[in-house]
Design a protein around this motif. Structure first.
Motif, PDB file in Angstrom:
ATOM      1  N   ASP A   1     -33.661-135.832  38.281  1.00 46.98           N
ATOM      2  CA  ASP A   1     -33.456-135.685  39.723  1.00 46.98           C
ATOM      3  C   ASP A   1     -34.656-136.196  40.523  1.00 46.98           C
ATOM      4  O   ASP A   1     -34.662-136.083  41.748  1.00 46.98           O
TER       5      ASP A   1
ATOM      6  N   ARG B   1     -31.040-125.638  49.603  1.00 42.92           N
ATOM      7  CA  ARG B   1     -30.698-126.711  48.669  1.00 42.92           C
ATOM      8  C   ARG B   1     -31.299-126.442  47.280  1.00 42.92           C
ATOM      9  O   ARG B   1     -30.622-126.527  46.261  1.00 42.92           O
ATOM     10  N   ASN B   2     -32.566-126.057  47.279  1.00 46.38           N
ATOM     11  CA  ASN B   2     -33.241-125.834  46.004  1.00 46.38           C
ATOM     12  C   ASN B   2     -32.673-124.623  45.270  1.00 46.38           C
ATOM     13  O   ASN B   2     -32.629-124.594  44.050  1.00 46.38           O
TER      14      ASN B   2
ATOM     15  N   ASP C   1     -40.256-126.924  45.879  1.00 45.83           N
ATOM     16  CA  ASP C   1     -39.940-128.320  46.166  1.00 45.83           C
ATOM     17  C   ASP C   1     -41.018-129.262  45.625  1.00 45.83           C
ATOM     18  O   ASP C   1     -41.532-130.108  46.351  1.00 45.83           O
TER      19      ASP C   1
ATOM     20  N   LYS D   1     -29.631-123.651  45.339  1.00 46.67           N
ATOM     21  CA  LYS D   1     -28.379-124.090  44.721  1.00 46.67           C
ATOM     22  C   LYS D   1     -28.684-124.869  43.441  1.00 46.67           C
ATOM     23  O   LYS D   1     -28.059-124.663  42.396  1.00 46.67           O
ATOM     24  N   LEU D   2     -29.707-125.710  43.564  1.00 45.23           N
ATOM     25  CA  LEU D   2     -30.109-126.511  42.410  1.00 45.23           C
ATOM     26  C   LEU D   2     -30.518-125.619  41.232  1.00 45.23           C
ATOM     27  O   LEU D   2     -30.109-125.838  40.087  1.00 45.23           O
TER      28      LEU D   2
ATOM     29  N   ASN E   1     -35.976-126.514  52.809  1.00 47.07           N
ATOM     30  CA  ASN E   1     -35.106-126.951  51.728  1.00 47.07           C
ATOM     31  C   ASN E   1     -34.715-125.817  50.794  1.00 47.07           C
ATOM     32  O   ASN E   1     -34.177-126.067  49.709  1.00 47.07           O
TER      33      ASN E   1
END
Lengths: 396, 341, 288, 239
Positions: free
Chosen positions: D188, D117-118, D157, D120-121, D114
């Motif tokens: 979130d 994704r993380n 994560d 980007k977060l 991940n």
């Protein structure tokens, strides 16, 4: 403090039981000089076994007590005092390191046992303002020095150099107490013998903190244009020195060195080819005992002696046994007289104590030295000619 | 200051004990006391060396230059007697002084070095000094061969009225007393440091120099003070050693071995204390001699094992172990705490 | 002063830096990553040299072949030493670590004395030990050249490993912040284990080289250890790349002085340590 | 909703000093829980004990159903889904911002997939970090370091995030950014436990809060309740 005393008491009782004649040995069994000490120990063990097999001393088994000096002065003094006061010995053997010997001078003079001493080759003769071992102890009637003095080493080296017919010699020496004074004496003698010495250069031995890169020094020797290379250093310098001489394509006619010993298995190294060196004992010496010593040594220790100190220690202990037996008593004056007048056996041939420049009792002199040359993996004796097993070959 | 008075009384008692120890040994062991006295003297030498190193370490200066100071003391004595006809005991204080001056110089240029950087710089200094001394003109410093040094004690043997070992005993007793005197000097210096504001100042400099500055302690001055006191004692020690061992040479006088022992012993005994280095020296010397007498081969392996085990099982040294045993159940300090040097 | 020897002095000095770098990288890793001042590092050289010797005597192995066995053997020895002792003093004061590793050094040295004796030994047949090439009047030795290349490769490889591999980044993370490393999921103890084993492995490589050019003895590591410590400190703790520059500086200076000054070889250590001392002092004053 | 964290009878400390005395607390999944207390009350020690940086002396702890976590290494705790933004940030100063961030996911098989994704977060939360990607962490400003520390923890994560004094040393504007980000993270779906000196700010975003005094929990309640509590107001809000 209590702890020391308690353990010392126990040790004291253990040794107080000793019977017969006991000889105290001082040797550097650990530390940087352990190679020498271990060689001496091996030689003593062999001699002891043989002496006792032959009936011992005064009808009793001979005993030895070996004390480690670590080649450290303070440790050496305490070990000597232990031998004198706890073990009650009256005869001292072994010996190595000038620093330890200098520290022992006062104690030796106090107890005045019979001291037969192998090492401490720094005579002091020829060095202004410094009193060496021969100057300090040589005149004592109870002091017997087995190994040749530094100037006797130099005499032999110079005589060999002169015998080769070379005209000029480059002299490389390690920079501490062993090579420094030795080089000054050698340069003088070489010039007296009619050779020129275009280079006297000090280097840092691997034994005293160097890392074994002798290229700069060798390059200077090559540039000096001398016919022969004469180096004074330690056994651990042999491999780097000889390999770098080849690497730099330096080709003197002779490469001659006088380290206290030679590294094990160096015979088999290609770098050894044509290298010459000074040595006290070799199994191919022309006396009956040279070979039997080797065989007995191998039988006992499983390998050939790496260091001629083993043969010297062996000879030293035998001389004690023979002298005490000849005196028929352990009385100090009688044993001193027997040591002084006796002729002893050794792997180096017969020997006896004779006066040297100052010393009353010098065992082996310059005549002990042989020069060998590595020829196809064999140490051939090339000098003196009377003992030669092969002619000297030029490296070129 | 009550603590100081008590410590000085204990020191005086130690001094009295040391004065009479040779006679006691002689009474109990007879001629064997000669070698016991030598061993005890070697332990004393180690104790003085260790205590003097510890004084410096209290300011966080992890020195690898101790051989430089004992060597400086030794060479001062040797050169003095080689060049002049100075009276016999003069060289010793001069040796201490020479070492102190040397330390002042070294200390002031290394003030801003910390930890291993300081350690390596001081090691490098020692090596340079050794090489430099070896290269001084032979007429001055004896070159590689070194210099003979006269003995402090030469008791005469009177045939008929004494035995030979008694002469050795008298000589060893003399040296023992001199080293005992050195130890007392070192202990007094150490105790005064520990019982005065210097202790807090040294500790502050060791643990956090910035904080020390805020507290009004001048770190540079404290470090130099520790350096000078420590090396003065080391210099005295080296000077007496030169007399006892009869000669000095560059390799012997500036040996890395001396430096390493100077730091190993106080760690073993307990750092930043007066008792630790002394205890460490006594026990280490005792253990080594015992091992040596018990095992004919490889006794130093046992010695190494003792050192390893000591760190694993008594990380604060003998002193830490002792306080743990005596204060069990109380607020005994955990062994793993302690700041990084 | 003989300037005709200058080119040779420079070449010898540059090549000699290889061996200095080689003996220093492992120590740099131990100090840089684990923060442990390993007084037994020199004994790792010694063990490496003796193992190469033993493989030669027992099986006739060339030292280059021995590298393949000695390096992992040292890694195992290093790991065992780490697991049995070092890991218990990671958080202890530096001085405790010094006493511990000093003790380990004494044990290793005297074990070697028991096993191999005190006499210098020889790895008798090293066909390239005396090999030298003449290039424009300057001699280039096979062994110095080889150790120069090996150490370049090792330093570059180590640098790459630290910069670009997960393991390397893990080591840097642990070195830079032990707490942070735990918080991102690194088993700090295991990273230290790997780093210490790697440090011992690198010491083994250096030890084999020392065994080639010198005679293995129980004390053979000593001369190199002090210098390796000094080089690591000169480079700056944890600065692997800096090892090359530091080694080059001191090796070149040594070679030049040894060549150009009468009796200069005897001044090698003096020059070496004088540079270390001056640089350390000068640097400390500049920073402040 | 399950329990994210359940602690009972927790006792911990340093050396001979005990800091925490039998602490009981629980955090439900999705909650944002604040722990307040005076200096030295044991707040930081509590977080450090949960994340395995301090060894517990007694007690038990379970997280997301996994029990017997107490006594595990920090690495194991983070693997179980508990991220920690520690006091002092504990970054890797000689690594780049990017390397610091990646280190958060690199050694966790759970988080590694991940990572994109993380990342980007994190960059969405703190665009500043994206700009400073190649800069060494040691050269960042205090606020940026705090962002990086939070970002690095997010890269692992986490299902539960422990945050220690995020506003320490930050300007009011910056700490507002950080608090907003924390609320966003919580929104979130990440459970958050926050230790904070800024009681007003932290209580206002908290679902629930605990008050720690001398190593013991002395009060518990919703953020709003405690904000209105006279004792709390007197002790921590100087009102």
């Amino acid at each position: 403090m209590k702890r020391i005393i308690a353990t010392l008491v126990v040790a004291l009782f253990a040794v107080a039981m000793a019977q017969g004649v006991t000889i105290g040995v001082l040797s550097p069994l650990t530390g940087g000089a352990a190679g020498t000490g271990q060689a001496q120990k091996a030689g003593f063990e062999l001699a002891l076994a043989e002496i006792n097999a032959a009936g011992g001393v005064l009808g009793q088994p001979l005993e030895i007590v070996i004390e480690d000096t670590k080649a450290d002065a303070a440790t050496g003094v305490a070990a000597f005092e232990k031998l004198m006061t706890e073990d009650g010995v009256e005869f001292i053997a072994g010996g190595y390191s000038s620093g330890v010997t200098l520290a022992l001078v006062e104690s030796f003079r106090t107890f005045q046992p019979v001291v037969s001493w192998i090492g401490g080759a720094v005579s002091g003769v020829g060095i202004d303002g410094f009193d060496g071992i021969e100057e300090l102890l040589g005149a004592e009637p109870w002091f017997f020095h087995v190994h040749p003095w530094d100037y006797q080493n130099t005499e032999a080296s110079t005589a060999f150099m002169a015998s080769t017919g070379v005209k000029s010699v480059a002299l490389l020496h390690e920079d501490s107490a062993f090579g420094g004074p030795g080089a000054i004496a050698a340069a003088g003698l070489l010039q007296d013998a009619g050779m020129s010495v275009p280079l006297v250069e000090a280097f840092k031995s691997t034994l005293t903190g160097g890392t074994g890169d002798f290229r700069a020094t060798i390059a200077k020797a090559a540039a000096s244009g001398a016919d022969a290379l004469f180096w004074i250093g330690y056994d651990s310098d042999v491999v780097p020195l000889t390999s770098q001489i080849r690497e730099l394509k330096y080709d003197p006619q002779y490469i001659f060195g006088a380290p206290p010993g030679w590294p094990s298995e160096f015979d088999a190294a290609p770098e050894a080819q044509c290298v010459t060196g000074l040595i006290g004992y070799l199994p191919n010496l022309p006396n009956a005992e040279a070979k039997t010593f080797l065989d007995a040594y191998v039988a006992m220790h499983g390998k050939a002696p790496d260091n001629y100190m083993a043969a010297l220690a062996y000879a030293q202990l035998w001389s004690y046994a023979d002298a005490i037996n000849a005196a028929g008593t352990t009385d100090q004056d009688a044993v001193i007289a027997a040591l002084q007048n006796g002729t002893f056996r050794s792997p180096m041939g017969e020997w006896s104590f004779k006066p040297s420049v100052i010393a009353l009792h010098q065992g082996f002199g310059s005549e002990m030295w042989n020069v060998f040359q590595f020829q196809d993996g064999v140490r051939e004796i090339v000098w003196p000619l009377a003992r030669a097993t092969a002619p000297l070959a030029s490296c070129r | 200051m009550r603590g100081l008075t008590r410590d000085l009384v204990v020191t005086a008692a130690l001094a009295v004990l040391l004065v009479f120890l040779p006679a006691v040994l002689r009474e109990v062991f007879g001629r064997a006391s000669v070698s016991y006295l030598s061993l005890a003297t070697n332990a004393l030498v180690l104790a003085v060396l260790a205590l003097s190193w510890d004084m410096l370490a209290r300011t966080g200066q992890l020195s690898l230059a101790h051989a430089a100071f004992t060597g400086a003391g030794a060479y001062t004595v040797a050169v003095l007697f080689k060049l002049t006809g100075a009276p016999l005991w003069l060289g010793i204080p001069l040796g201490g002084l020479a070492a102190a001056v040397l330390a002042l110089g070294l200390g002031s240029v290394t003030l801003r070095l910390f930890g291993i950087y300081f350690a390596i710089a001081t090691l490098a200094f020692t090596e340079v000094l050794k090489a430099a001394v070896q290269r001084l003109p032979t007429a001055v410093a004896g070159g590689a061969a070194g210099i003979n040094v006269p003995a402090l004690f030469r008791p005469t043997f009177v045939a008929g009225s004494m035995e030979r070992w008694e002469v050795a005993f008298l000589r060893n007793q003399g040296y023992f007393w001199v080293y005992a005197g050195l130890l007392v000097v070192a202990v007094v210096i150490s105790v005064v440091i520990q019982r005065s504001r210097l202790r807090a100042a040294f500790t502050a400099v060791r643990t956090n120099e910035q904080v020390a500055g805020v507290m009004g302690v001048n770190p540079a001055r404290m470090k130099l003070l520790a350096f000078v006191l420590s090396s003065f004692v080391a210099g005295l020690l080296g000077a007496v050693e030169a007399h006892r061992l009869g000669s000095v040479s560059p390799d012997g006088a500036f040996s890395v071995h001396t430096t390493v022992l100077a730091l190993v012993t106080p760690i073993f005994g307990g750092l930043y204390t007066t008792l630790g280095p002394i205890l460490g020296a006594t026990v280490l010397a005792g253990i080594e001699e015992t091992l040596k007498r018990t095992f004919s081969e490889g006794y130093l392996i046992g010695y190494g094992i003792v050192l390893v085990a000591s760190i694993l099982f008594m990380p604060r040294g003998l002193v830490g172990l002792g306080s743990k045993l005596f204060k069990r159940g109380g607020a005994s300090a955990s062994g793993t705490t302690g700041e990084r040097a | 002063m003989d300037l005709s020897l200058l080119p040779q002095a420079i070449v010898s000095g540059v090549l000699a830096s290889g061996l200095y770098a080689l003996v220093s990288v492992g120590l740099a890793l131990a100090i840089g990553v684990i923060g442990i001042v390993n007084f037994a590092h020199g004994e790792f050289f010694m063990v490496g040299a003796f193992l190469a010797y033993q493989l030669f005597v027992g099986f006739g192995f060339d030292p280059l072949l021995s590298l393949l066995f000695v390096a992992p053997a040292l890694a195992v020895i290093g790991a065992l030493i780490y697991l049995s002792s070092i890991r218990f003093v990671l958080r202890a004061p530096e001085l405790n670590q010094m006493l511990l590793t000093f003790g380990i050094g004494i044990i290793l040295q005297n074990l070697a004395l028991l096993i191999w004796g005190g006499d210098p030994r020889t790895i008798a047949n090293v066909p390239y030990r005396s090999l030298g090439f003449q290039v424009g009047g300057v001699s280039i030795g096979a062994v110095p050249l080889g150790s120069f290349v090996i150490s370049l490769v090792l330093v570059a490889g180590l640098y790459w490993m630290l910069a670009s591999t997960p393991l390397g980044r893990a080591m840097r993370a642990v070195a830079q912040n032990r707490i942070g490393a735990g918080l991102v999921g690194l088993e700090v103890d295991r990273v230290y284990l790997v780093a210490f084993a790697l440090s011992a492995l690198l010491a083994g490589l250096g030890g084999v080289m020392i065994g080639v050019i010198q005679s293995p003895t129980p004390t053979v590591g000593l001369g190199f250890t002090l210098k390796a410590f000094a080089i690591v400190v000169l480079a700056g703790l944890g600065n692997i790349r800096g090892i090359l520059g530091a080694a080059l500086t001191v090796a070149l200076a040594e070679s030049l002085v040894a060549t150009l000054v009468p009796n200069g070889d005897a001044l090698r250590n003096m020059v070496f340590f004088a540079i270390i001392f001056v640089v350390l002092v000068w640097r400390s004053r500049r920073v402040a | 909703m399950g329990r994210a964290l359940e602690i009972s009878g927790l006792r911990a400390g340093y050396g001979k000093i005990t800091v925490l005395w039998d602490v009981d607390l629980h955090v439900d999944e999705g909650e944002l829980v604040t722990i307040i207390g005076a200096n030295g009350a044991g707040k930081t020690t509590l977080l450090r004990t949960i994340s395995g940086l301090v060894q517990a002396r007694a007690g038990s702890m379970s997280a997301f159903g996994a029990t017997s976590l107490l006594g595990s290494s920090a690495a194991r705790i983070v693997r179980s889904g508990i991220g920690h933004v520690p006091e002092g940030r504990q970054l890797f100063p000689l690594m780049t911002v990017r390397e610091n961030l990646e280190s958060g996911a690199e050694y966790l098989s759970r988080a590694k997939p991940n990572a994109a994704r993380n990342r980007k977060l994190v960059f969405d939360l703190f665009p500043r970090l994206a700009e400073r990607g190649a800069q060494l962490a040691g050269t960042l400003s205090g606020g940026e370091r705090q962002m990086l520390a939070i970002g690095r923890a997010l890269m692992s994560d986490p299902r539960l995030l422990l945050v220690d004094e995020p506003s320490l040393g930050l300007s009011p504007a910056l700490s507002l950014t950080v608090f907003r980000a924390l609320r966003q993270i919580n929104a979130d779906g990440v459970t958050v436990v926050l230790v904070e000196q800024n009681v007003q700010q932290s209580l206002s975003i908290a679902d629930r809060a605990y008050v720690l005094e001398n190593g013991e929990v002395v009060k518990e309640g919703s953020g709003r309740e405690l904000l209105g509590d006279p004792g709390v107001r007197a002790a921590y809000l100087s009102l």
